[in-house]
Design a protein around this motif. Structure first.
Motif, PDB file in Angstrom:
ATOM      1  N   ALA A 122       0.836  -1.203   0.000  1.00  0.00           N
ATOM      2  CA  ALA A 122       0.000   0.000   0.000  1.00  0.00           C
ATOM      3  C   ALA A 122       0.869   1.251   0.000  1.00  0.00           C
ATOM      4  O   ALA A 122       0.599   2.223  -0.709  1.00  0.00           O
ATOM      5  CB  ALA A 122      -0.923  -0.009   1.220  1.00  0.00           C
ATOM      6  N   THR A 123       1.935   1.204   0.783  1.00  0.00           N
ATOM      7  CA  THR A 123       2.839   2.354   0.869  1.00  0.00           C
ATOM      8  C   THR A 123       3.459   2.641  -0.488  1.00  0.00           C
ATOM      9  O   THR A 123       3.472   3.783  -0.955  1.00  0.00           O
ATOM     10  CB  THR A 123       3.942   2.077   1.916  1.00  0.00           C
ATOM     11  N   GLN A 124       3.959   1.569  -1.123  1.00  0.00           N
ATOM     12  CA  GLN A 124       4.589   1.758  -2.445  1.00  0.00           C
ATOM     13  C   GLN A 124       3.584   2.256  -3.473  1.00  0.00           C
ATOM     14  O   GLN A 124       3.956   2.908  -4.446  1.00  0.00           O
ATOM     15  CB  GLN A 124       5.235   0.451  -2.928  1.00  0.00           C
ATOM     16  N   ALA A 125       2.306   1.936  -3.265  1.00  0.00           N
ATOM     17  CA  ALA A 125       1.273   2.376  -4.208  1.00  0.00           C
ATOM     18  C   ALA A 125       0.768   3.782  -3.889  1.00  0.00           C
ATOM     19  O   ALA A 125      -0.156   4.275  -4.540  1.00  0.00           O
ATOM     20  CB  ALA A 125       0.109   1.382  -4.199  1.00  0.00           C
ATOM     21  N   MET A 127      -0.485   4.888  -0.848  1.00  0.00           N
ATOM     22  CA  MET A 127      -1.504   5.030   0.204  1.00  0.00           C
ATOM     23  C   MET A 127      -0.839   5.630   1.449  1.00  0.00           C
ATOM     24  O   MET A 127       0.334   5.357   1.729  1.00  0.00           O
ATOM     25  CB  MET A 127      -2.114   3.661   0.566  1.00  0.00           C
ATOM     26  N   ARG A 128      -1.571   6.439   2.199  1.00  0.00           N
ATOM     27  CA  ARG A 128      -0.982   7.106   3.367  1.00  0.00           C
ATOM     28  C   ARG A 128      -1.615   6.682   4.679  1.00  0.00           C
ATOM     29  O   ARG A 128      -1.095   6.939   5.754  1.00  0.00           O
ATOM     30  CB  ARG A 128      -1.130   8.637   3.219  1.00  0.00           C
ATOM     31  N   HIS A 129      -2.756   6.019   4.581  1.00  0.00           N
ATOM     32  CA  HIS A 129      -3.510   5.747   5.793  1.00  0.00           C
ATOM     33  C   HIS A 129      -4.277   4.446   5.596  1.00  0.00           C
ATOM     34  O   HIS A 129      -4.841   4.231   4.520  1.00  0.00           O
ATOM     35  CB  HIS A 129      -4.483   6.925   5.977  1.00  0.00           C
ATOM     36  N   MET A 130      -4.276   3.561   6.598  1.00  0.00           N
ATOM     37  CA  MET A 130      -5.054   2.309   6.541  1.00  0.00           C
ATOM     38  C   MET A 130      -6.120   2.365   7.620  1.00  0.00           C
ATOM     39  O   MET A 130      -5.827   2.767   8.758  1.00  0.00           O
ATOM     40  CB  MET A 130      -4.183   1.143   6.961  1.00  0.00           C
ATOM     41  N   GLU A 131      -7.301   1.923   7.305  1.00  0.00           N
ATOM     42  CA  GLU A 131      -8.357   1.949   8.307  1.00  0.00           C
ATOM     43  C   GLU A 131      -9.295   0.775   8.105  1.00  0.00           C
ATOM     44  O   GLU A 131      -9.339   0.166   7.031  1.00  0.00           O
ATOM     45  CB  GLU A 131      -9.137   3.265   8.235  1.00  0.00           C
ATOM     46  N   GLY A 132     -10.045   0.458   9.160  1.00  0.00           N
ATOM     47  CA  GLY A 132     -11.011  -0.627   9.054  1.00  0.00           C
ATOM     48  C   GLY A 132     -11.920  -0.622  10.269  1.00  0.00           C
ATOM     49  O   GLY A 132     -11.715   0.170  11.202  1.00  0.00           O
ATOM     50  N   VAL A 133     -12.908  -1.498  10.226  1.00  0.00           N
ATOM     51  CA  VAL A 133     -13.766  -1.674  11.400  1.00  0.00           C
ATOM     52  C   VAL A 133     -13.678  -3.136  11.830  1.00  0.00           C
ATOM     53  O   VAL A 133     -13.562  -4.034  11.002  1.00  0.00           O
ATOM     54  CB  VAL A 133     -15.239  -1.253  11.151  1.00  0.00           C
ATOM     55  N   VAL A 134     -13.743  -3.334  13.150  1.00  0.00           N
ATOM     56  CA  VAL A 134     -13.560  -4.675  13.724  1.00  0.00           C
ATOM     57  C   VAL A 134     -14.669  -4.903  14.744  1.00  0.00           C
ATOM     58  O   VAL A 134     -14.963  -4.004  15.541  1.00  0.00           O
ATOM     59  CB  VAL A 134     -12.186  -4.754  14.444  1.00  0.00           C
ATOM     60  N   LEU A 135     -15.249  -6.094  14.727  1.00  0.00           N
ATOM     61  CA  LEU A 135     -16.262  -6.410  15.736  1.00  0.00           C
ATOM     62  C   LEU A 135     -15.615  -6.329  17.123  1.00  0.00           C
ATOM     63  O   LEU A 135     -14.507  -6.819  17.324  1.00  0.00           O
ATOM     64  CB  LEU A 135     -16.813  -7.823  15.516  1.00  0.00           C
ATOM     65  N   GLN A 136     -16.329  -5.746  18.068  1.00  0.00           N
ATOM     66  CA  GLN A 136     -15.733  -5.537  19.396  1.00  0.00           C
ATOM     67  C   GLN A 136     -15.337  -6.845  20.064  1.00  0.00           C
ATOM     68  O   GLN A 136     -14.426  -6.893  20.871  1.00  0.00           O
ATOM     69  CB  GLN A 136     -16.703  -4.764  20.271  1.00  0.00           C
ATOM     70  N   LEU A 168       0.565   5.336   7.316  1.00  0.00           N
ATOM     71  CA  LEU A 168       1.635   4.599   6.643  1.00  0.00           C
ATOM     72  C   LEU A 168       2.809   5.547   6.428  1.00  0.00           C
ATOM     73  O   LEU A 168       2.609   6.761   6.294  1.00  0.00           O
ATOM     74  CB  LEU A 168       1.139   4.061   5.296  1.00  0.00           C
ATOM     75  N   PRO A 169       4.021   5.002   6.378  1.00  0.00           N
ATOM     76  CA  PRO A 169       5.163   5.892   6.150  1.00  0.00           C
ATOM     77  C   PRO A 169       5.177   6.386   4.710  1.00  0.00           C
ATOM     78  O   PRO A 169       4.512   5.815   3.847  1.00  0.00           O
ATOM     79  CB  PRO A 169       6.370   4.986   6.414  1.00  0.00           C
ATOM     80  N   LEU A 170       5.962   7.427   4.461  1.00  0.00           N
ATOM     81  CA  LEU A 170       6.149   7.863   3.072  1.00  0.00           C
ATOM     82  C   LEU A 170       6.950   6.798   2.328  1.00  0.00           C
ATOM     83  O   LEU A 170       7.863   6.194   2.891  1.00  0.00           O
ATOM     84  CB  LEU A 170       6.916   9.185   3.038  1.00  0.00           C
ATOM     85  N   PRO A 171       6.624   6.509   1.063  1.00  0.00           N
ATOM     86  CA  PRO A 171       7.311   5.430   0.363  1.00  0.00           C
ATOM     87  C   PRO A 171       8.817   5.620   0.196  1.00  0.00           C
ATOM     88  O   PRO A 171       9.587   4.732   0.463  1.00  0.00           O
ATOM     89  CB  PRO A 171       6.616   5.353  -1.001  1.00  0.00           C
ATOM     90  N   TYR A 172       9.219   6.787  -0.241  1.00  0.00           N
ATOM     91  CA  TYR A 172      10.648   6.997  -0.442  1.00  0.00           C
ATOM     92  C   TYR A 172      11.045   8.225   0.339  1.00  0.00           C
ATOM     93  O   TYR A 172      10.958   9.334  -0.157  1.00  0.00           O
ATOM     94  CB  TYR A 172      10.975   7.221  -1.918  1.00  0.00           C
TER      95      TYR A 172
END
Ligand SMILES: CC(C)(COP(=O)(O)OP(=O)(O)OC[C@H]1O[C@@H](n2cnc3c(N)ncnc32)[C@H](O)[C@@H]1OP(=O)(O)O)[C@@H](O)C(=O)NCCC(=O)NCCS
Length: 181
Positions: A122-125, A127-136, A168-172
């Motif tokens: 994702a970083t190489q592509a 993307m800067r941020h990952m998010e999701g929802v999870v059952l408690q 996510l970190p910056l790719p380069y």
């Protein structure tokens, strides 16, 4: 990207991008999940994927979508034992992720490994941020994402869910070498 490794002297596992010809193993993989794993993954009583969903899942649109699968060889055939994916709106860098590991392979470190590879992809592509929802009640997932550094927060639209996210970190990362000759 294509990695091959073993977990605790187990069989060789490959992590690689999903392909359109994985439709068969992807469908089998979801069908073989326990009801609990399916509910944790899809947050609903999904029994099997529709042909349309399989088509969509096996043809992610790079760079705003990617999916990695983990496979092993069994009886001369390739079998899927895990899948991790992200999807963002086209042109956006906020990616929603999802992951599921075959029941027999849970708790062995595969999910953590797949998430790290998904972060890299994702970083190489871009993307800067990952998010999701999870059952408690999904303690294994919450433990895994906390260990990976995600923040876990309330999700006001649905009190059954937590919202989890990480930058996510910056790719380069540019190296600041002013003064070098
Ligand atoms: C949640 C899930 C993806 C985690 O993947 P995994 O390969 O089982 O996780 P890992 O083996 O990498 O474990 C990571 C941590 O989570 C915890 N954990 C995960 N699965 C566990 C299990 N079955 N039993 C005990 N602890 C577990 C452990 O604390 C582990 O940390 P450790 O390595 O320090 O012991 C996997 O269990 C799964 O597919 N569950 C069903 C679908 C799902 O919940 N998807 C997430 C939707 S949001």
């Amino acid at each position: 990207m294509h990695t091959v490794f073993r977990l605790n002297n187990g069989p060789e596992i490959t992590i690689r991008p999903i392909r359109p010809d994985d439709a068969g193993i992807e469908g089998d993989f979801v069908r073989d999940l326990s009801p609990e794993s399916r509910r944790n993954r899809f947050l609903a009583a999904v029994r099997e994927l529709t042909p349309r969903a399989i088509e969509r899942f096996t043809r992610p649109e790079y760079p705003h979508e990617q999916a990695l699968i983990a496979t092993l060889q069994e009886g001369g055939a390739e079998r899927e034992v895990g899948v991790a994916r992200y999807a963002a709106e086209k042109g956006k860098t906020n990616a929603e992720f999802a992951i599921v590991i075959a029941d027999a392979w849970q708790g062995k470190g595969l999910g953590t490994r797949m998430m790290r590879e998904l972060f890299d992809a994702a970083t190489q592509a871009g993307m800067r941020h990952m998010e999701g929802v999870v059952l408690q009640g999904n303690r294994n997932m919450l433990q895994m994402v906390r260990d990976l550094g995600f923040r876990v927060e309330a999700y006001p639209p649905d009190p059954e869910l937590f919202y989890v996210h990480i930058d996510l970190p910056l790719p380069y990362a540019p190296t600041n070498r002013t003064g070098d000759s």
